[in-house]
Design a protein around this motif. Sequence first.
Motif, PDB file in Angstrom:
ATOM      1  N   ILE A 198       0.818  -1.217   0.000  1.00 15.76           N
ATOM      2  CA  ILE A 198       0.000   0.000   0.000  1.00 15.76           C
ATOM      3  C   ILE A 198       0.853   1.267   0.000  1.00 15.76           C
ATOM      4  N   PRO A 199       1.976   1.316   0.745  1.00 15.20           N
ATOM      5  CA  PRO A 199       2.811   2.540   0.700  1.00 15.20           C
ATOM      6  C   PRO A 199       3.294   2.896  -0.702  1.00 15.20           C
ATOM      7  N   LEU A 200       3.280   1.921  -1.599  1.00  9.81           N
ATOM      8  CA  LEU A 200       3.705   2.187  -2.970  1.00  9.81           C
ATOM      9  C   LEU A 200       2.789   3.185  -3.668  1.00  9.81           C
ATOM     10  N   ALA A 201       1.490   3.132  -3.330  1.00  6.38           N
ATOM     11  CA  ALA A 201       0.514   3.996  -3.998  1.00  6.38           C
ATOM     12  C   ALA A 201      -0.009   5.104  -3.104  1.00  6.38           C
ATOM     13  N   ASP A 202       0.341   5.076  -1.821  1.00  2.81           N
ATOM     14  CA  ASP A 202      -0.165   6.079  -0.877  1.00  2.81           C
ATOM     15  C   ASP A 202       0.765   7.281  -0.864  1.00  2.81           C
TER      16      ASP A 202
END
Length: 677
Positions: free
Chosen positions: A352-356
Amino acid sequence: MKARDLTVLMGVILIILILVIPLPGGVLSVLILTNISISLLVILVAMNTTHVLQFSVFPTLLLLVTLFRLGLNVSTTRAILSEGDAGGVVETFGSFVIGDNPLVGFVVFIILVIINFIVITKGAERVSEVGARFSLDSMPGKQMSVDADLNAGLITEQEAKERRKTIEKEADFHGSMDGASKFVKGDAIASIITVLINIIVGIIIGMVQMGLSIGESVELFTRLTVGDGLVSQIPALLMSTATAIVVTRSSDGSNLSADVVTQMTQYPKLLYVAAGTIFLLGLTPINFFLTTTIAGVLAFTAYMLQREPDIPTDLDEDELDEAESSELRAPENVVSLINLDPIEFEFGYALIPLADANQGGDLLERIIMIRRQLAIELGMVIPVVRIRDNIQLNPNEYRLKIKGNEVAGGELMLDHYLAMAPDMEDDGIEGIDTEEPAFGLPAKWINEEFKDEAELSGYTVVDPPSVVSTHITEVIKRHAHTLLGREETKQLIDHLKESHPILVEEVTPEPLAVGDVQKVLAKLLRENVSIRNLPVIFETLADFSKMTNDTDLLAEYVRQSLSAQITKQYMKQDKTLPVITVSGKVEKLIAENIQQTEHGNFLSLDPDKQQEIITTIHQEAEKVSLQEETAIVLCSPAVRMYLKQLLDRFLPHVIVLSYNELEPDVQVQSLGVVNIA
């Protein structure tokens, strides 16, 4: 020309005429009432708009109405000073306000002018200035927000285009309002000067030219000046107020009346506080009956607002459940589930941190750049990529779907770097063995502490976002032909038609339908040939579609027309092209086994011969790959299409070119020959 267009044009011409032509009092009265009506209509429209762009003509309208009012000022001033009479409306307004005391009426008029100039006009000008500044400053951020929503799949291309246009219109509107508010301020100043001229010069004219006494002259021209000022200031006040309303509105989709009523009554308990305060004022010498009445109205309003709305009880719990179930079974809810996104990117919760963006993720921005890059490379608009997390996947897993079908996937380690060794047998760096997802190269996930060491050892070190971005790019390239449907082809044709209308008309809808053009373009994309040069493609289709409608043959003719593009795509910097040539024996064998049918031509070759050709090409391609060269098979134009069809299933990455697809100045370097026994 429409009647409403003529009305506006005639209105502008009328404004010019009243500036120079003396008008009788009756005509002036009609124009003055018209001015008041227009101003009243403008403020009512301003109060009922839910968005500034619903009244986007307001800045220009403000200028025209201001000019109209100034023209009336000139005409009434001319009539007052020359005849001592400016029509019944001016006379009535002046007499009604002044009454028996000209001084009181004049003071009332001055107060009205001060309120308009200092309070409303000054405030509207400042708000317009600040609104224009903030609108322009926030414009880049709003554009980026639209791009982010587009890449997340929340909106379509058309919706994004409309939102960008709305943002530009809003910026233009606030900029125009900033300038238009200066006209309102100038109008207020001009009104004050006009009043002073009317009184001072009027008194002098009354005494010198009309033979009036000083008292009579003061009484006459004060009455006319105040009347003229009122019929001018009332519309000016309405327009200034409308300007302030438009530039200060911050609505959530409802008009001003609804906002005021809703927001002022959202706390009923506060109405009780207000009612109690007013009631207490009645205990002072203030009128007790009056304060009690007002307090009672406020308390009653609060009571009505606090009453709970009646809930229908004629449906029992079972019936409510049945109603909800029926709603869920509605056809609309089912139909919406069958829609497929062209491209979907799903990932596990650990990614998720990849797109957040709040956690430093820049995947959305990277996908925007990927779509732009592929639009330049392939010549087609890549659909939006729907990005979503999927708890069914492993935490570090991701997968890419094209039209609902999974076509690629992989795993990422966000706290590691992917290191690819120049030598596949090099084990000098400690890490987790894996495979680079885009090209299948052996690689390792290494900790950040080994990054510098790996780079010094000759490894290619890439961060996880770059790994997945490269993978997405390559997958979309390989499946671009499946993303190009008839709708997308029609968009390309419409875009070309804007600059080459005759060329498009010569190709479609006759002799080729949109579906035929789509098949030709898809065949080019399937072999990684860019379709960006649409004019050349359509020129070729226009020339050869009259002879055949076989899309396979048409695609071959287009490839030959794009020889410069194809040569540049594969030629090395020294203008050499390493290839694997096909022997005359193999070409003759293929040519002799081409079957022609009414549905097109296809290769009907003995399975053993097919396998022998495929095996030979595979062996030669492996030899070429050991020399770090791209496997390119070169053959004659007559058999290229059939040889590529033969290799597609077993060796899809082998490139097949024909001699006609190469430029004369390229130097062909043969690295092997395809031959059979």
